[in-house]
Scaffold this motif. Sequence first.
Motif, PDB file in Angstrom:
ATOM      1  N   MET A  48     -24.026   2.664 -43.551  1.00 31.48           N
ATOM      2  CA  MET A  48     -24.842   2.273 -42.399  1.00 31.48           C
ATOM      3  C   MET A  48     -25.642   3.468 -41.903  1.00 31.48           C
ATOM      4  O   MET A  48     -25.350   4.601 -42.260  1.00 31.48           O
ATOM      5  N   THR A  49     -26.584   3.163 -41.029  1.00 26.96           N
ATOM      6  CA  THR A  49     -27.239   4.235 -40.285  1.00 26.96           C
ATOM      7  C   THR A  49     -26.345   4.579 -39.094  1.00 26.96           C
ATOM      8  O   THR A  49     -25.442   3.810 -38.734  1.00 26.96           O
ATOM      9  N   THR A  50     -26.616   5.708 -38.483  1.00 25.31           N
ATOM     10  CA  THR A  50     -25.847   6.098 -37.308  1.00 25.31           C
ATOM     11  C   THR A  50     -26.023   5.075 -36.186  1.00 25.31           C
ATOM     12  O   THR A  50     -25.049   4.690 -35.525  1.00 25.31           O
ATOM     13  N   ASN A  51     -27.252   4.604 -35.986  1.00 22.63           N
ATOM     14  CA  ASN A  51     -27.482   3.605 -34.940  1.00 22.63           C
ATOM     15  C   ASN A  51     -26.733   2.305 -35.233  1.00 22.63           C
ATOM     16  O   ASN A  51     -26.185   1.681 -34.315  1.00 22.63           O
ATOM     17  N   GLN A  52     -26.707   1.884 -36.480  1.00 24.68           N
ATOM     18  CA  GLN A  52     -25.954   0.677 -36.844  1.00 24.68           C
ATOM     19  C   GLN A  52     -24.466   0.867 -36.560  1.00 24.68           C
ATOM     20  O   GLN A  52     -23.809  -0.038 -36.041  1.00 24.68           O
ATOM     21  N   LEU A  53     -23.935   2.036 -36.896  1.00 25.08           N
ATOM     22  CA  LEU A  53     -22.523   2.314 -36.639  1.00 25.08           C
ATOM     23  C   LEU A  53     -22.235   2.268 -35.144  1.00 25.08           C
ATOM     24  O   LEU A  53     -21.264   1.637 -34.703  1.00 25.08           O
ATOM     25  N   ILE A  54     -23.057   2.923 -34.346  1.00 25.42           N
ATOM     26  CA  ILE A  54     -22.837   2.955 -32.899  1.00 25.42           C
ATOM     27  C   ILE A  54     -22.900   1.548 -32.316  1.00 25.42           C
ATOM     28  O   ILE A  54     -22.067   1.169 -31.486  1.00 25.42           O
ATOM     29  N   THR A  55     -23.863   0.769 -32.775  1.00 25.61           N
ATOM     30  CA  THR A  55     -23.973  -0.614 -32.300  1.00 25.61           C
ATOM     31  C   THR A  55     -22.731  -1.409 -32.674  1.00 25.61           C
ATOM     32  O   THR A  55     -22.182  -2.152 -31.848  1.00 25.61           O
ATOM     33  N   ARG A  56     -22.273  -1.245 -33.883  1.00 32.22           N
ATOM     34  CA  ARG A  56     -21.068  -1.970 -34.316  1.00 32.22           C
ATOM     35  C   ARG A  56     -19.847  -1.539 -33.509  1.00 32.22           C
ATOM     36  O   ARG A  56     -19.044  -2.376 -33.095  1.00 32.22           O
ATOM     37  N   LEU A  57     -19.689  -0.240 -33.291  1.00 35.35           N
ATOM     38  CA  LEU A  57     -18.566   0.235 -32.479  1.00 35.35           C
ATOM     39  C   LEU A  57     -18.627  -0.345 -31.071  1.00 35.35           C
ATOM     40  O   LEU A  57     -17.606  -0.765 -30.526  1.00 35.35           O
ATOM     41  N   TYR A  58     -19.820  -0.384 -30.496  1.00 37.01           N
ATOM     42  CA  TYR A  58     -19.976  -0.947 -29.156  1.00 37.01           C
ATOM     43  C   TYR A  58     -19.561  -2.423 -29.155  1.00 37.01           C
ATOM     44  O   TYR A  58     -18.803  -2.857 -28.285  1.00 37.01           O
ATOM     45  N   GLU A  59     -20.074  -3.168 -30.121  1.00 42.16           N
ATOM     46  CA  GLU A  59     -19.748  -4.597 -30.186  1.00 42.16           C
ATOM     47  C   GLU A  59     -18.251  -4.819 -30.371  1.00 42.16           C
ATOM     48  O   GLU A  59     -17.659  -5.688 -29.731  1.00 42.16           O
ATOM     49  N   GLU A  60     -17.631  -4.025 -31.230  1.00 38.35           N
ATOM     50  CA  GLU A  60     -16.207  -4.201 -31.487  1.00 38.35           C
ATOM     51  C   GLU A  60     -15.352  -3.821 -30.277  1.00 38.35           C
ATOM     52  O   GLU A  60     -14.396  -4.521 -29.958  1.00 38.35           O
ATOM     53  N   VAL A  61     -15.687  -2.733 -29.594  1.00 40.91           N
ATOM     54  CA  VAL A  61     -14.891  -2.357 -28.423  1.00 40.91           C
ATOM     55  C   VAL A  61     -15.094  -3.368 -27.299  1.00 40.91           C
ATOM     56  O   VAL A  61     -14.155  -3.693 -26.571  1.00 40.91           O
ATOM     57  N   MET A  62     -16.306  -3.895 -27.165  1.00 35.44           N
ATOM     58  CA  MET A  62     -16.543  -4.914 -26.141  1.00 35.44           C
ATOM     59  C   MET A  62     -15.785  -6.201 -26.469  1.00 35.44           C
ATOM     60  O   MET A  62     -15.204  -6.818 -25.572  1.00 35.44           O
ATOM     61  N   ASP A  63     -15.776  -6.592 -27.739  1.00 30.31           N
ATOM     62  CA  ASP A  63     -15.031  -7.791 -28.140  1.00 30.31           C
ATOM     63  C   ASP A  63     -13.531  -7.599 -27.926  1.00 30.31           C
ATOM     64  O   ASP A  63     -12.834  -8.534 -27.516  1.00 30.31           O
ATOM     65  N   PHE A  64     -13.038  -6.397 -28.176  1.00 26.54           N
ATOM     66  CA  PHE A  64     -11.605  -6.128 -28.074  1.00 26.54           C
ATOM     67  C   PHE A  64     -11.158  -5.873 -26.640  1.00 26.54           C
ATOM     68  O   PHE A  64     -10.129  -6.373 -26.196  1.00 26.54           O
ATOM     69  N   ARG A  65     -11.930  -5.078 -25.888  1.00 22.92           N
ATOM     70  CA  ARG A  65     -11.536  -4.653 -24.538  1.00 22.92           C
ATOM     71  C   ARG A  65     -12.260  -5.405 -23.423  1.00 22.92           C
ATOM     72  O   ARG A  65     -11.787  -5.433 -22.301  1.00 22.92           O
ATOM     73  N   GLY A  66     -13.456  -5.914 -23.718  1.00 19.60           N
ATOM     74  CA  GLY A  66     -14.233  -6.585 -22.693  1.00 19.60           C
ATOM     75  C   GLY A  66     -15.094  -5.651 -21.860  1.00 19.60           C
ATOM     76  O   GLY A  66     -15.980  -6.092 -21.146  1.00 19.60           O
ATOM     77  N   GLU A  67     -14.830  -4.368 -21.954  1.00 23.13           N
ATOM     78  CA  GLU A  67     -15.630  -3.367 -21.247  1.00 23.13           C
ATOM     79  C   GLU A  67     -15.341  -1.994 -21.848  1.00 23.13           C
ATOM     80  O   GLU A  67     -14.333  -1.791 -22.507  1.00 23.13           O
ATOM     81  N   VAL A  68     -16.256  -1.093 -21.591  1.00 21.18           N
ATOM     82  CA  VAL A  68     -16.035   0.307 -21.938  1.00 21.18           C
ATOM     83  C   VAL A  68     -16.701   1.121 -20.828  1.00 21.18           C
ATOM     84  O   VAL A  68     -17.893   1.007 -20.596  1.00 21.18           O
ATOM     85  N   LEU A  69     -15.877   1.858 -20.107  1.00 27.14           N
ATOM     86  CA  LEU A  69     -16.367   2.554 -18.917  1.00 27.14           C
ATOM     87  C   LEU A  69     -17.218   3.767 -19.243  1.00 27.14           C
ATOM     88  O   LEU A  69     -18.140   4.097 -18.525  1.00 27.14           O
ATOM     89  N   ASN A  70     -16.903   4.461 -20.323  1.00 28.46           N
ATOM     90  CA  ASN A  70     -17.654   5.649 -20.703  1.00 28.46           C
ATOM     91  C   ASN A  70     -17.827   5.626 -22.217  1.00 28.46           C
ATOM     92  O   ASN A  70     -16.986   6.124 -22.962  1.00 28.46           O
ATOM     93  N   PHE A  71     -18.927   5.041 -22.660  1.00 25.49           N
ATOM     94  CA  PHE A  71     -19.138   4.842 -24.089  1.00 25.49           C
ATOM     95  C   PHE A  71     -19.290   6.162 -24.834  1.00 25.49           C
ATOM     96  O   PHE A  71     -18.799   6.302 -25.959  1.00 25.49           O
ATOM     97  N   ALA A  72     -19.917   7.153 -24.226  1.00 26.24           N
ATOM     98  CA  ALA A  72     -20.049   8.459 -24.886  1.00 26.24           C
ATOM     99  C   ALA A  72     -18.675   9.071 -25.145  1.00 26.24           C
ATOM    100  O   ALA A  72     -18.417   9.608 -26.231  1.00 26.24           O
ATOM    101  N   SER A  73     -17.779   8.967 -24.175  1.00 27.30           N
ATOM    102  CA  SER A  73     -16.412   9.470 -24.385  1.00 27.30           C
ATOM    103  C   SER A  73     -15.694   8.667 -25.455  1.00 27.30           C
ATOM    104  O   SER A  73     -14.963   9.232 -26.274  1.00 27.30           O
ATOM    105  N   PHE A  74     -15.911   7.363 -25.468  1.00 22.25           N
ATOM    106  CA  PHE A  74     -15.332   6.521 -26.520  1.00 22.25           C
ATOM    107  C   PHE A  74     -15.784   7.008 -27.897  1.00 22.25           C
ATOM    108  O   PHE A  74     -14.981   7.105 -28.829  1.00 22.25           O
TER     109      PHE A  74
END
Length: 101
Positions: A48-74
């Motif tokens: 993947m590209t870096t942007n694709q990876l970041i987008t996928r990580l965001y989608e997966e953490v949102m699906d799993f947790r429902g929120e992410v308070l500090n995405f950069a720290s994640f």
Amino acid sequence: MCELYVKADPILYESRSRSLRIRGVVTTLRLENQFWDILAEIAEADGMTTNQLITRLYEEVMDFRGEVLNFASFLRVSCTRYLSQRRAQVTELSVVRSNAG
């Protein structure tokens, strides 16, 4: 021991911002260069590209947790977990090789 850390190239800990679109919203992430390098390595390994990876990580953490308070720290923690996992795999491989010999 501290020389290992204090002699690091300052470019590695300089921050860099990147804009990307996540779920249709343009957002800016600010991370240290070393973390951008690790994310690029993970993305390349996953085809993947870096942007694709970041987008996928965001989608997966949102699906799993429902929120992410500090995405950069994640993302930083994700990078360190990746490095820990890679180190464990290298250690396991060297143990297998030493037992085979």
